[in-house]
Write a protein that holds these residues in place. Structure first.
Motif, short mmCIF file in Angstrom:
data_model
loop_
_atom_site.label_atom_id
_atom_site.label_comp_id
_atom_site.label_asym_id
_atom_site.label_seq_id
_atom_site.Cartn_x
_atom_site.Cartn_y
_atom_site.Cartn_z
N THR A 53 4.52 3.16 2.15
CA THR A 53 3.97 2.00 1.47
C THR A 53 2.97 2.48 0.81
O THR A 53 3.02 2.29 -0.66
N SER A 54 1.98 3.03 1.02
CA SER A 54 0.92 3.48 0.49
C SER A 54 1.49 4.36 -0.80
O SER A 54 0.80 4.51 -1.87
N CYS A 57 3.35 2.25 -3.45
CA CYS A 57 2.48 1.28 -4.09
C CYS A 57 1.38 2.19 -4.64
O CYS A 57 0.36 1.51 -5.13
N THR A 59 -1.29 3.94 -3.62
CA THR A 59 -2.66 3.51 -2.92
C THR A 59 -3.43 4.72 -2.98
O THR A 59 -4.62 4.98 -3.21
N SER A 280 -8.40 2.77 -9.12
CA SER A 280 -7.04 3.14 -8.39
C SER A 280 -7.03 4.58 -8.29
O SER A 280 -6.11 4.93 -7.90
N GLY A 314 -3.73 -0.73 -10.01
CA GLY A 314 -3.91 -2.16 -9.29
C GLY A 314 -5.04 -3.09 -9.61
O GLY A 314 -5.85 -2.77 -10.68
N ALA A 389 -6.97 -1.75 -0.27
CA ALA A 389 -5.38 -1.95 -0.45
C ALA A 389 -4.96 -2.88 -1.47
O ALA A 389 -3.96 -2.43 -2.04
N THR A 392 -4.98 -1.09 -4.59
CA THR A 392 -4.28 0.18 -4.66
C THR A 392 -5.11 1.43 -5.15
O THR A 392 -4.66 2.44 -5.67
N GLY A 394 -7.15 3.17 -2.85
CA GLY A 394 -7.08 4.41 -1.72
C GLY A 394 -8.14 5.01 -1.22
O GLY A 394 -8.33 5.96 -0.37
N MET A 415 -0.94 -3.89 0.35
CA MET A 415 -0.55 -2.81 -0.84
C MET A 415 0.68 -3.00 -1.50
O MET A 415 0.66 -3.06 -2.80
N ARG A 419 0.32 -4.06 -5.62
CA ARG A 419 1.21 -3.30 -6.56
C ARG A 419 2.28 -3.98 -7.15
O ARG A 419 2.47 -3.89 -8.58
#
Length: 448
Positions: A53-54, A57, A59, A280, A314, A389, A392, A394, A415, A419
């Motif tokens: 997912t990270s 998206c 992140t 981001s 994001g 999150a 996005t 990080g 996340m 996104r």
């Protein structure tokens, strides 16, 4: 391909976008859960879901250090995911369609319009072609510069691999790095705080990835047209203000604290990078945990604002922030119209900006409250994690590797929503719109 889905499943563009990200995340989760993806030969399903997912998206939050915890195969899976997630799976599907010399249908153009946050379909396929060309040129240029710099620290093969990985990661605002294998787990770019090549290249990649492909296209055409669109003017002006003001405030807050060991040039570069990366970028040359609380809160504000629409970043977007400021200014001056660069903006744009900001704020507040229950950490660290999150970004104050399973699920949801966008997700799940046949009587309430 999308036309067939739209016909059979009656999927709207927002639903297609949300479903596409879910499919990418699911595929990435399965691949990362394979023994070949991990250095230890196994990664739990929840960790694989989090990392997938990270990456998808873009992140950059990681519960497993990318450099030491993942194998080369696992790192390549992440690279593909954040490349697809950054450019958008719709853009990549369009590339395949163009390569196969197929005609882009009307419904597919509608989907492209939604994915690029465009107000019309005019020139959308031309824009997608430019997106792909710009992305390849910028990422290859960044990879070449970084690879030449990394040759001083590692073998040629490793330098090329690191150059390509980090160029793609930084341009797509993914924020993943492999330096845990060189300088220790979760070390990031801290060893390059005073390196001008790494810093300037990273800042350029973050900036170009964060202003959006629409603005990039507009800048390329500037030599011919000699003018910029209103969107580009707002994005560039607001971005310059946020970067300049953010760097100045960060320098002022940290010059006698975290910046103290650095030389003057290093202090300036670190200040500008910390002002850019919350948009981001996700890479940092300083230890976020060691910063003053005021500096950490400044980063939270910048992460919440985020990058530009149609970019790899994001947040609520810089255009939303600019529109809200313009609306407040107009109300204070007693003016009915909201004006930017001598252009009157529609009430629909203002309502959309307000809706986007309130939905985002409510989401972050709710997630922060839940995380403060599930996690044993300071409130500021929890808030920082939630905004990072959602935006996005990080960046983390060290909470990510310590998250409980419930916390990981909450961050995964944040996340994903960050996104795809709260409004896109709301449009995707809302019931079918019925025509309103009546209006309620007007009422009055006290404000302020």
């Amino acid at each position: 391909m999308f036309n067939l889905l739209l016909k059979r499943l009656r999927l709207t563009p927002p639903k297609i976008l949300s479903l596409g990200f879910i499919i990418l995340i699911a595929i990435g989760t399965v691949l990362l859960a394979l023994p070949i993806s991990s250095q230890e030969g196994h990664m739990s399903w929840i960790d694989a879901l989090f990392m997938a997912t990270s990456a998808t998206c873009v992140t950059g939050l990681a519960v497993v250090d990318t450099g030491t915890g993942l194998s080369t195969f696992g790192q390549l899976v992440l690279l593909v995911l954040f490349q697809l997630g950054g450019l958008g799976f719709v853009t990549m599907a369009t590339l395949i369609t163009l390569v196969l010399n197929r005609k882009i249908s009307l419904k597919e153009r509608l989907l492209l319009q939604e994915s690029m946050n465009q107000n019309s379909m005019q020139g959308i396929v031309r824009l997608i072609r430019r997106v792909l060309i710009y992305s390849v040129v910028i990422q290859l240029s960044g990879a070449l510069v970084l690879a030449l710099r990394f040759l001083k620290d590692m073998s040629a093969g490793k330098a090329v691999y690191y150059g390509i990985f980090h160029s793609i990661s930084i341009f797509n605002n993914a924020g993943f790095d492999l330096f845990g294998d060189v300088h220790g787990p979760f070390s990031g770019l801290t060893r390059y705080a005073e390196d001008p090549v790494v810093n300037i290249t990273a800042m350029l990649l973050i900036f170009l990835g964060g202003i959006g492909f629409i603005v990039l296209s507009d800048l390329v055409d500037f030599t011919k047209r000699r003018r910029l669109t209103l969107h580009s003017k707002v994005v560039l002006t607001t971005s310059a203000f946020l970067i300049g003001a953010g760097a100045l405030f960060f320098f002022w807050l940290e010059v006698y604290h975290s910046l103290k060991p650095l030389h003057t040039g290093g202090k300036i570069m670190a200040s500008f990078l910390q002002a850019l990366t919350p948009r981001s970028g996700g890479v940092t040359t300083l230890d976020i945990q060691a910063l003053r609380e005021s500096s950490q809160f400044l980063i939270i504000v910048l992460m919440f604002i985020g990058a530009a629409p149609g970019s790899t970043g994001g947040g609520i977007k810089v255009t939303t922030f600019a529109l809200l400021l313009a609306a407040v200014y107009s109300r204070i001056r007693g003016r009915e119209d909201v004006v930017l660069f001598r252009n009157r903006l529609s009430k629909d744009n203002v309502y959309r900006a307000i809706t986007m900001t309130l939905l985002s704020l409510l989401l972050v507040v709710a997630a922060t409250m839940l995380l403060s229950i599930t996690e044993q950490a300071d409130f500021l660290a929890v808030l920082f994690e939630a905004v990072s999150a959602f935006g996005t970004s990080g960046l983390t104050m060290g909470l990510t590797p310590e998250l409980t399973e419930a916390g990981k699920i909450l961050i995964v949801i944040l996340m994903f929503v960050g996104r795809t966008g709260p409004l896109t997700l709301a449009y995707a799940i809302r019931p079918k719109k019925d025509k309103q046949l009546y209006r309620h009587p007007e009422g009055q309430i006290m404000i302020g």
